[in-house]
Scaffold this active site. Sequence first.
Site, mmCIF file in Angstrom:
data_model
loop_
_atom_site.group_PDB
_atom_site.id
_atom_site.type_symbol
_atom_site.label_atom_id
_atom_site.label_comp_id
_atom_site.label_asym_id
_atom_site.label_seq_id
_atom_site.Cartn_x
_atom_site.Cartn_y
_atom_site.Cartn_z
ATOM 1 N N GLY A 8 16.785 19.387 -27.942
ATOM 2 C CA GLY A 8 17.696 20.649 -27.848
ATOM 3 C C GLY A 8 17.472 21.724 -29.243
ATOM 4 O O GLY A 8 18.034 21.265 -30.155
ATOM 5 N N GLY A 10 18.932 24.311 -29.955
ATOM 6 C CA GLY A 10 20.071 25.299 -30.030
ATOM 7 C C GLY A 10 20.386 25.461 -31.462
ATOM 8 O O GLY A 10 19.610 25.210 -32.351
ATOM 9 N N ALA A 11 21.837 25.898 -31.756
ATOM 10 C CA ALA A 11 22.160 26.205 -33.048
ATOM 11 C C ALA A 11 22.222 24.942 -33.811
ATOM 12 O O ALA A 11 21.485 24.821 -35.124
ATOM 13 C CB ALA A 11 23.476 26.921 -33.055
ATOM 14 N N GLY A 13 20.460 21.987 -33.149
ATOM 15 C CA GLY A 13 19.065 21.254 -33.016
ATOM 16 C C GLY A 13 18.323 22.109 -34.188
ATOM 17 O O GLY A 13 17.485 21.315 -34.945
ATOM 18 N N ASN A 100 30.454 17.531 -29.619
ATOM 19 C CA ASN A 100 31.573 17.828 -29.709
ATOM 20 C C ASN A 100 32.329 16.543 -28.608
ATOM 21 O O ASN A 100 31.776 16.357 -27.862
ATOM 22 C CB ASN A 100 32.384 18.805 -29.549
ATOM 23 N N ALA A 126 27.466 26.838 -36.787
ATOM 24 C CA ALA A 126 25.954 27.648 -36.976
ATOM 25 C C ALA A 126 26.108 28.175 -35.644
ATOM 26 O O ALA A 126 26.497 27.749 -34.497
ATOM 27 C CB ALA A 126 25.016 26.275 -36.770
ATOM 28 N N LYS A 177 39.249 15.619 -34.584
ATOM 29 C CA LYS A 177 38.514 16.963 -34.400
ATOM 30 C C LYS A 177 38.690 17.390 -32.958
ATOM 31 O O LYS A 177 38.904 18.477 -32.694
ATOM 32 C CB LYS A 177 36.736 16.415 -34.410
ATOM 33 N N SER A 246 33.273 27.678 -29.905
ATOM 34 C CA SER A 246 32.135 27.854 -29.014
ATOM 35 C C SER A 246 32.521 27.770 -27.506
ATOM 36 O O SER A 246 31.930 28.338 -26.572
ATOM 37 C CB SER A 246 31.323 26.426 -29.444
ATOM 38 N N GLU A 258 31.972 23.765 -22.740
ATOM 39 C CA GLU A 258 32.203 22.282 -22.748
ATOM 40 C C GLU A 258 33.741 22.118 -22.509
ATOM 41 O O GLU A 258 34.313 21.274 -23.306
ATOM 42 C CB GLU A 258 31.904 21.768 -24.093
HETATM 43 N N1 LIG Z 1 27.219 25.245 -33.050
HETATM 44 C C1 LIG Z 1 28.239 24.848 -33.824
HETATM 45 O O1 LIG Z 1 28.752 25.473 -34.689
HETATM 46 C C2 LIG Z 1 28.691 23.357 -33.468
HETATM 47 C C3 LIG Z 1 29.701 22.828 -34.482
HETATM 48 C C4 LIG Z 1 30.130 21.556 -34.173
HETATM 49 C C5 LIG Z 1 29.734 20.881 -33.096
HETATM 50 N N2 LIG Z 1 28.628 21.498 -32.305
HETATM 51 C C6 LIG Z 1 28.447 20.694 -30.957
HETATM 52 O O2 LIG Z 1 27.168 20.312 -30.792
HETATM 53 C C7 LIG Z 1 26.497 20.376 -29.886
HETATM 54 C C8 LIG Z 1 25.303 21.383 -29.612
HETATM 55 O O3 LIG Z 1 25.753 22.627 -29.808
HETATM 56 P P1 LIG Z 1 24.902 23.836 -30.261
HETATM 57 O O4 LIG Z 1 26.024 24.843 -30.442
HETATM 58 O O5 LIG Z 1 23.819 23.752 -30.945
HETATM 59 O O6 LIG Z 1 24.664 24.262 -28.478
HETATM 60 P P2 LIG Z 1 23.410 25.466 -28.048
HETATM 61 O O7 LIG Z 1 23.194 26.370 -29.058
HETATM 62 O O8 LIG Z 1 23.862 25.914 -26.711
HETATM 63 O O9 LIG Z 1 22.358 24.515 -28.164
HETATM 64 C C9 LIG Z 1 21.989 23.503 -26.792
HETATM 65 C C10 LIG Z 1 20.520 23.580 -26.752
HETATM 66 O O10 LIG Z 1 20.298 22.410 -25.813
HETATM 67 C C11 LIG Z 1 19.280 22.932 -25.201
HETATM 68 N N3 LIG Z 1 18.915 22.102 -23.700
HETATM 69 C C12 LIG Z 1 19.854 22.080 -22.894
HETATM 70 N N4 LIG Z 1 19.223 21.078 -21.833
HETATM 71 C C13 LIG Z 1 18.082 20.797 -22.216
HETATM 72 C C14 LIG Z 1 17.011 20.005 -21.739
HETATM 73 N N5 LIG Z 1 17.252 19.522 -20.585
HETATM 74 N N6 LIG Z 1 15.973 19.916 -22.379
HETATM 75 C C15 LIG Z 1 15.965 20.285 -23.695
HETATM 76 N N7 LIG Z 1 16.738 21.193 -24.305
HETATM 77 C C16 LIG Z 1 17.861 21.393 -23.557
HETATM 78 C C17 LIG Z 1 19.408 24.139 -24.862
HETATM 79 O O11 LIG Z 1 18.374 24.998 -24.489
HETATM 80 P P3 LIG Z 1 18.242 26.668 -24.210
HETATM 81 O O12 LIG Z 1 18.090 27.293 -25.352
HETATM 82 O O13 LIG Z 1 17.247 26.751 -23.070
HETATM 83 O O14 LIG Z 1 19.650 27.019 -23.721
HETATM 84 C C18 LIG Z 1 19.899 24.605 -26.215
HETATM 85 O O15 LIG Z 1 19.110 25.283 -26.996
HETATM 86 C C19 LIG Z 1 27.637 20.511 -28.903
HETATM 87 O O16 LIG Z 1 28.501 19.471 -28.431
HETATM 88 C C20 LIG Z 1 28.692 21.386 -29.738
HETATM 89 O O17 LIG Z 1 29.873 21.477 -29.133
HETATM 90 C C21 LIG Z 1 28.406 22.789 -32.264
#
Ligand SMILES: NC(=O)c1ccc[n+]([C@@H]2O[C@H](COP(=O)([O-])OP(=O)(O)OC[C@H]3O[C@@H](n4cnc5c(N)ncnc54)[C@H](OP(=O)(O)O)[C@@H]3O)[C@@H](O)[C@H]2O)c1
Length: 298
Positions: A8, A10-11, A13, A100, A126, A177, A246, A258
């Site tokens: 993944g 995303g932010a 990863g 989360n 992020a 959380k 988010s 989510e």
């Molecule tokens: N961001 C924050 O500030 C934050 C803070 C605390 C907790 N969290 C938690 O951390 C988790 C991740 O959040 P995030 O913000 O990083 O989410 P995000 O930015 O939406 O990133 C998720 C990533 O997963 C990828 N993905 C989805 N299906 C996939 C697959 N089959 N194969 C490969 N990659 C795949 C998506 O690809 P695409 O790029 O193609 O969409 C995206 O790049 C969540 O549970 C969130 O609630 C986030």
Amino acid sequence: MPRIAIVGAGAIGTVIAARLSARGGLDVSLCLRSGGFSSLEVQGPDGTVAATPTLYADPTQTRPVDWVIATTKAYDSAAIARTWLPALMGPQTRLAVLQNGVEHVANFAAFVDPARILPVMLDIPAERLGPGRVLQRAAGIMVVPQGPDSADFITLFHGTGINVTADADFTTVVWRKLCLNAAGAVSALLRQPAGIVHHAGAAPVMRALVAECVAVARAEGANMDDATVDQVMDACCAAAPAGINSLLADRMAGRPMELDARNGVIIRRGAAHGIPTPVNQTVHDLILAAVSAEKAQR
Ligand SMILES: NC(=O)c1ccc[n+]([C@@H]2O[C@H](COP(=O)([O-])OP(=O)(O)OC[C@H]3O[C@@H](n4cnc5c(N)ncnc54)[C@H](OP(=O)(O)O)[C@@H]3O)[C@@H](O)[C@H]2O)c1
């Protein structure tokens, strides 16, 4: 050299992959669904971290690693379990789930032996700026349950700028959380940033969402008392008023939310314990109704 695959891009990863790569001494790869970049850049509170981990878009190109770190949204857990995990997980591989919610293990238990899953509570604010580029707004912390894999996981993050600790009462950590996240549903419903908590019409609803979450959390074994509701509301009031959680960010961008991992789980676990959760149910259903109506109007 320990082999780590982050699934993944995303932010979260990107932050994890860049910081583990830049730390050195680890063989880091990042498994992605959509690309358009060859290097990573994290603009963090400690400066810019640049890195070039190995990027994979095809599971057949990978091989088993020591640690898989799952960083997709909770609703994509089954998809990566079916596509990436069979290729990345060997007999000794451990799976760290950075999500989360409170269902880190449950989301993967149909695919991976739960004994090999390490749930991780993360607080790393992020957001994606563009392909391979992320803004990390504050220093990151993560908490894992105390257990056989916690020390190894903590060691991976030495020197990365992300502080990882182990907690003997992980149930309380994740449900606390979740209380914060549950309150955030009001922002997503009203399309308003975090400062909406200061509105007299919103605060009681947020408080009720949290109170229901605390009741269910206690039934699940979390160590909370009535003061927890005040503490969570204090934290909501102390948040930056312009902050966008988010759930709201995903709703505004037309992405899946989510909602089930954040409020649906309170309703589901509440039902299992015979605890009513009418406010979570109402806010949850109104968000779904609003999103559905918006889609129909497009
Ligand atoms: N961001 C924050 O500030 C934050 C803070 C605390 C907790 N969290 C938690 O951390 C988790 C991740 O959040 P995030 O913000 O990083 O989410 P995000 O930015 O939406 O990133 C998720 C990533 O997963 C990828 N993905 C989805 N299906 C996939 C697959 N089959 N194969 C490969 N990659 C795949 C998506 O690809 P695409 O790029 O193609 O969409 C995206 O790049 C969540 O549970 C969130 O609630 C986030």
